[in-house]
Design a protein around this motif. Structure first.
Motif, PDB file in Angstrom:
ATOM      1  N   GLU A 110       5.052  -3.812  17.335  1.00 46.70           N
ATOM      2  CA  GLU A 110       5.297  -4.828  16.305  1.00 46.70           C
ATOM      3  C   GLU A 110       4.994  -4.208  14.952  1.00 46.70           C
ATOM      4  O   GLU A 110       3.923  -3.621  14.753  1.00 46.70           O
ATOM      5  CB  GLU A 110       4.410  -6.059  16.521  1.00 46.70           C
ATOM      6  CG  GLU A 110       4.598  -6.750  17.867  1.00 46.70           C
ATOM      7  CD  GLU A 110       5.934  -7.469  17.978  1.00 46.70           C
ATOM      8  OE1 GLU A 110       6.576  -7.695  16.924  1.00 46.70           O
ATOM      9  OE2 GLU A 110       6.338  -7.789  19.116  1.00 46.70           O
ATOM     10  N   GLN A 111       5.947  -4.318  14.028  1.00 43.45           N
ATOM     11  CA  GLN A 111       5.769  -3.698  12.709  1.00 43.45           C
ATOM     12  C   GLN A 111       4.785  -4.500  11.859  1.00 43.45           C
ATOM     13  O   GLN A 111       4.760  -5.731  11.905  1.00 43.45           O
ATOM     14  CB  GLN A 111       7.103  -3.593  11.982  1.00 43.45           C
ATOM     15  CG  GLN A 111       8.068  -2.605  12.606  1.00 43.45           C
ATOM     16  CD  GLN A 111       9.288  -2.359  11.747  1.00 43.45           C
ATOM     17  OE1 GLN A 111       9.435  -2.937  10.660  1.00 43.45           O
ATOM     18  NE2 GLN A 111      10.175  -1.504  12.213  1.00 43.45           N
ATOM     19  N   PRO A 112       3.971  -3.800  11.080  1.00 40.88           N
ATOM     20  CA  PRO A 112       3.004  -4.494  10.225  1.00 40.88           C
ATOM     21  C   PRO A 112       3.670  -5.146   9.022  1.00 40.88           C
ATOM     22  O   PRO A 112       4.713  -4.689   8.550  1.00 40.88           O
ATOM     23  CB  PRO A 112       2.067  -3.367   9.782  1.00 40.88           C
ATOM     24  CG  PRO A 112       2.916  -2.136   9.832  1.00 40.88           C
ATOM     25  CD  PRO A 112       3.866  -2.342  10.981  1.00 40.88           C
ATOM     26  N   GLU A 113       3.061  -6.214   8.551  1.00 34.75           N
ATOM     27  CA  GLU A 113       3.429  -6.847   7.288  1.00 34.75           C
ATOM     28  C   GLU A 113       2.256  -6.677   6.331  1.00 34.75           C
ATOM     29  O   GLU A 113       1.100  -6.894   6.716  1.00 34.75           O
ATOM     30  CB  GLU A 113       3.726  -8.335   7.484  1.00 34.75           C
ATOM     31  CG  GLU A 113       4.892  -8.603   8.435  1.00 34.75           C
ATOM     32  CD  GLU A 113       5.108 -10.087   8.660  1.00 34.75           C
ATOM     33  OE1 GLU A 113       4.330 -10.887   8.079  1.00 34.75           O
ATOM     34  OE2 GLU A 113       6.038 -10.449   9.407  1.00 34.75           O
ATOM     35  N   ALA A 114       2.543  -6.277   5.108  1.00 36.45           N
ATOM     36  CA  ALA A 114       1.474  -5.975   4.159  1.00 36.45           C
ATOM     37  C   ALA A 114       1.722  -6.671   2.826  1.00 36.45           C
ATOM     38  O   ALA A 114       2.861  -6.756   2.357  1.00 36.45           O
ATOM     39  CB  ALA A 114       1.351  -4.465   3.943  1.00 36.45           C
ATOM     40  N   THR A 115       0.659  -7.189   2.242  1.00 36.81           N
ATOM     41  CA  THR A 115       0.700  -7.794   0.913  1.00 36.81           C
ATOM     42  C   THR A 115      -0.498  -7.292   0.114  1.00 36.81           C
ATOM     43  O   THR A 115      -1.542  -6.961   0.689  1.00 36.81           O
ATOM     44  CB  THR A 115       0.658  -9.327   0.983  1.00 36.81           C
ATOM     45  OG1 THR A 115      -0.507  -9.732   1.737  1.00 36.81           O
ATOM     46  CG2 THR A 115       1.898  -9.881   1.644  1.00 36.81           C
TER      47      THR A 115
ATOM     48  N   VAL B 188      -3.043  -6.260   5.800  1.00 39.73           N
ATOM     49  CA  VAL B 188      -2.041  -5.778   6.754  1.00 39.73           C
ATOM     50  C   VAL B 188      -2.222  -6.566   8.043  1.00 39.73           C
ATOM     51  O   VAL B 188      -3.322  -6.633   8.591  1.00 39.73           O
ATOM     52  CB  VAL B 188      -2.203  -4.270   7.022  1.00 39.73           C
ATOM     53  CG1 VAL B 188      -1.058  -3.762   7.884  1.00 39.73           C
ATOM     54  CG2 VAL B 188      -2.274  -3.489   5.714  1.00 39.73           C
ATOM     55  N   THR B 189      -1.158  -7.161   8.553  1.00 37.92           N
ATOM     56  CA  THR B 189      -1.283  -8.005   9.739  1.00 37.92           C
ATOM     57  C   THR B 189      -0.023  -7.929  10.588  1.00 37.92           C
ATOM     58  O   THR B 189       1.025  -7.424  10.151  1.00 37.92           O
ATOM     59  CB  THR B 189      -1.558  -9.468   9.344  1.00 37.92           C
ATOM     60  OG1 THR B 189      -1.865 -10.228  10.520  1.00 37.92           O
ATOM     61  CG2 THR B 189      -0.361 -10.076   8.637  1.00 37.92           C
ATOM     62  N   GLY B 190      -0.153  -8.424  11.841  1.00 41.82           N
ATOM     63  CA  GLY B 190       1.000  -8.549  12.724  1.00 41.82           C
ATOM     64  C   GLY B 190       1.428  -7.269  13.409  1.00 41.82           C
ATOM     65  O   GLY B 190       2.523  -7.218  13.959  1.00 41.82           O
TER      66      GLY B 190
ATOM     67  N   GLN C   3      -4.928  -7.209  12.639  1.00 40.30           N
ATOM     68  CA  GLN C   3      -4.956  -7.289  11.186  1.00 40.30           C
ATOM     69  C   GLN C   3      -6.152  -6.523  10.651  1.00 40.30           C
ATOM     70  O   GLN C   3      -7.127  -6.282  11.364  1.00 40.30           O
ATOM     71  CB  GLN C   3      -5.045  -8.743  10.721  1.00 40.30           C
ATOM     72  CG  GLN C   3      -6.341  -9.440  11.147  1.00 40.30           C
ATOM     73  CD  GLN C   3      -6.540 -10.764  10.445  1.00 40.30           C
ATOM     74  OE1 GLN C   3      -6.671 -10.805   9.222  1.00 40.30           O
ATOM     75  NE2 GLN C   3      -6.562 -11.854  11.222  1.00 40.30           N
TER      76      GLN C   3
ATOM     77  N   LEU D  50       4.934   2.055   4.754  1.00 43.43           N
ATOM     78  CA  LEU D  50       5.012   0.931   3.825  1.00 43.43           C
ATOM     79  C   LEU D  50       4.249   1.303   2.559  1.00 43.43           C
ATOM     80  O   LEU D  50       3.107   1.756   2.627  1.00 43.43           O
ATOM     81  CB  LEU D  50       4.406  -0.326   4.452  1.00 43.43           C
ATOM     82  CG  LEU D  50       5.148  -0.987   5.610  1.00 43.43           C
ATOM     83  CD1 LEU D  50       4.394  -2.225   6.069  1.00 43.43           C
ATOM     84  CD2 LEU D  50       6.565  -1.355   5.224  1.00 43.43           C
TER      85      LEU D  50
END
Length: 349
Positions: free
Chosen positions: A203-208, A225-227, A264, A293
């Motif tokens: 599962e690819q990470p999502e970052a903000t 960073v999560t997911g 996360q 990313l």
């Protein structure tokens, strides 16, 4: 009772089918027992392949509850039944040993005993077994598989007594040794075949990136960073293109689980507000391949956004001036024409 071995033909047929899986894999057996008194023990047991929960044990019936659809078909029904019988024998011996140690050392109830056991399987097919026992959150004893002897986790009266007691149970120690040095490895090889798809999930990470300011002299940048899955990941901060080394100014949390079996973490550097430097959070993960990313935060971007907003307001104001003049001129002209027409009509009348 001798521990069962998986069918030899079955293992030969599966041999090499999981060899393309990368890395080291661990089959975990976790146990938590709360000894309320000498008669009542509340025990929970859970089995995991890496971080995937595969089976638990019903504490009332001492039967397995399968948590993944591929686990039960991996072994024959007779094997599962034999394992359940082994657990029953082990449970009686385990409770007797701990209660005897508690009474001899005048340990007050209630207390907690935790066990962590299993085997690691390396890419070259060598393995390492491990067994650790804890008491109220502290190390108690562990089994040295190489010489089949128990070692102290901490030097206390209780740990010394438990060690001597277990060491005297030669048959029990040898049984535990065989279970985790041989049977555990055989079972894990089968599970690696049947659970290969689950282990290869990515599962690819999502970052903000966002900021908070605890004081006027300090700005905290937060890269969340999560997911992502699996859990190994690399998160770093780049300061004007140079990686920020871990230290007092950079705080990175441990990797924490999400409810959907993803993970996360947060990485937080402390910076000086308005220092004019650029900051980029870089995330590397297996699911991204060779890509990374890059999430940028910098005062230059903030200034640019503010400058664009101010410029836009100025442009609107400048455009409004001639429009307002033209509207005023036309309005004045319309009023003059209206007055002229009124004057003509009055004279004609």
């Amino acid at each position: 009772m001798q521990p069962p071995h998986c069918c030899l033909l079955h293992l030969l047929l599966l041999s090499g089918t999981w060899a393309d899986l990368e890395g080291t894999f661990t089959l975990w057996l976790l146990q938590t027992s709360i000894f309320e008194n000498t008669y009542f023990v509340n025990t929970e047991r859970l089995g995991l392949l890496e971080d995937i929960e595969i089976a638990s044990l019903n504490k009332y019936t001492q039967t397995f509850h399968f948590l993944q659809p591929w686990v039960q078909p991996a072994l024959r029904r007779s094997d599962w039944h034999t394992y359940e019988e082994m657990v029953k024998v082990y449970s009686v011996q385990f409770s007797h040993t701990i209660n005897e140690a508690a009474m001899q050392n005048r340990v007050s109830y209630s207390f907690i005993i935790q066990c962590r056991a299993g085997c690691e399987l390396f890419p070259n097919r060598t393995s390492r077994a491990f067994i650790h026992v804890g008491y109220n959150g502290q190390d108690l004893v562990s089994l040295n598989i190489e010489n089949c002897s128990w070692q102290l986790g901490q030097d206390t009266n209780v740990s010394r007594y438990v060690k001597s007691l277990l060491q005297s149970y030669t048959a029990f120690t040898e049984l535990v040794d065989v279970i985790f040095s041989e049977t555990c490895v055989d079972v894990q090889e089968v599970f690696l075949h049947y659970g290969k798809k689950a282990l290869e999930r990515q599962e690819q990470p999502e970052a903000t990136v966002f900021a908070c300011m605890p004081s006027s002299a300090q700005l905290l940048l937060v890269c969340r960073v999560t997911g992502f899955y699996p859990h190994p990941i690399s998160v770093a901060w780049l300061w004007d293109g140079q990686e920020v080394l871990p230290g007092l100014a950079l705080n990175t949390s441990s990797i924490l689980p999400n409810a959907n079996l993803t993970y996360q973490l947060r990485s937080i550097p402390a910076v000086v507000p308005g220092d004019g430097h650029s900051y980029i959070c870089r995330v590397c993960h297996r699911s991204l391949g060779s890509r990374s990313l890059l999430i940028q935060w910098g005062n230059s971007e903030v200034v640019l956004v503010v400058g664009l907003e101010a410029g836009l307001l100025a442009a609107v104001a400048m455009a409004a001036i001639p429009a307002l003049w033209l509207w005023t001129f036309r309005k004045h002209q319309q009023m003059q024409e209206s007055e002229s027409r009124s004057s003509i009509l009055s004279k004609e009348t």
